[in-house]
Design an enzyme around this catalytic site. Sequence first.
Site, mmCIF file in Angstrom:
data_model
loop_
_atom_site.group_PDB
_atom_site.id
_atom_site.type_symbol
_atom_site.label_atom_id
_atom_site.label_comp_id
_atom_site.label_asym_id
_atom_site.label_seq_id
_atom_site.Cartn_x
_atom_site.Cartn_y
_atom_site.Cartn_z
ATOM 1 N N CYS A 113 36.195 38.711 40.621
ATOM 2 C CA CYS A 113 37.265 39.625 41.072
ATOM 3 C C CYS A 113 38.485 39.612 40.151
ATOM 4 C CB CYS A 113 37.690 39.274 42.495
ATOM 5 S SG CYS A 113 36.310 39.296 43.621
ATOM 6 N N HIS A 257 43.898 42.976 44.240
ATOM 7 C CA HIS A 257 42.442 43.130 44.315
ATOM 8 C C HIS A 257 42.081 43.486 45.760
ATOM 9 C CE1 HIS A 257 38.250 42.347 44.482
ATOM 10 N NE2 HIS A 257 38.383 41.243 45.193
ATOM 11 N N ASN A 287 34.874 46.025 48.732
ATOM 12 C CA ASN A 287 35.281 45.142 47.639
ATOM 13 C C ASN A 287 34.394 45.440 46.433
ATOM 14 O OD1 ASN A 287 35.611 42.985 45.881
ATOM 15 N ND2 ASN A 287 35.705 41.440 47.488
#
Length: 330
Positions: A113, A257, A287
Amino acid sequence: MFRSKIAGIGKHVPENVVTNYDLEKMMDTSNEWIVERTGIHERHFVTQPCGAAELALPACEKAILRAGIEKKDIDFIIVATTTPEHLFPGTSSFLQTLLDLPGVPTLDIRVQCSGFIYGLSIADQFIKTGQYQNILLVGVEVQSVGLNLNTEGRDIAVLFGDGAGAAIITRSDDKSEILSTHLYGDGRYAKDLWVDAPVGYQSPRISKEMIDEGRIYPKMNGRQVFKHAITKFPKVVMTALKANNWTIEDVDLVVPHQANMRITESVAKRLGLPLEKVFSNIHKYGNTTAASIPLALDDACAEQKLKKGDKVVLATFGSGFTWSSAAIIW
Ligand code: COA
């Protein structure tokens, strides 16, 4: 020393939209459970076969166009992805071929990420020293093909989506600038969010047993991830503020994020920021790991929440554990 900036951004997501209701048909879950715990309503999954480089290509073309450069001006290709096509070579090699740029150096980075900000930091250093003038930085994920879309995999499968975002990092000749980047990691938590197999320390790297045992699917200690995320995110934002003598009031937009809406809300609260100043598009994409920050930047521009001259802080937290931030004048 030169200054660097993000000169153009582009995104691309697969056409195929998978809603929470679609997931209800594949596993024991519910729209209500997913929305309440994550804020996700839908995500995009590739229609197979589609590798990371192929998914990234349209995003790269948009970023190149918006940066006002030509493809041939690109000096370096950096790709952040957790989900490359093959063990080796990296996705950047395949992307370079699709872009028809033989000879241009390629680099894959694997910090999940945090990949886009790590890549931004690498690009920033190369521009500052003058070695390169135009760097293509990509965050791309094809997560869907690696998820266990059955009830055993539901804690993770409902979270992730596919997508690509690209940016052109160039020498700055105006007020736009990447002011600072801040990178961190703690490998003690590597197995709290990871995929075990294929493994590199035994032969063969993959076996029927590993597949049967589900070792090819991501595993997550969700509570551990949540606990660390809600403390590391605000801390790394504060680091970016301090490095630039900014207060939280100076910031026009924080782009975190997109892990989970509950994490984003908690971070906003801890920073004393109104939610309008913390960008979120997780409801649309889930995500998307390394693609999440450039997808968010692209959407923030389209929604006019991000304008030239704005003071922006980007922040990530994810598998590794890794976390990072960047302070930018957009
Ligand atoms: N649908 C329905 N029920 C589910 C489910 C799903 N998709 N996934 C798990 N459950 C069940 C569990 O089996 C558990 O059932 P039980 O109480 O009968 O044992 C129950 O829901 C609660 O599970 P729990 O893990 O305690 O939920 P939670 O409130 O901790 O929320 C997460 C789970 C994953 C949403 C949460 O831990 C989280 O957001 N973690 C961070 C994840 C993240 O952002 N990862 C990426 C970082 S980059």
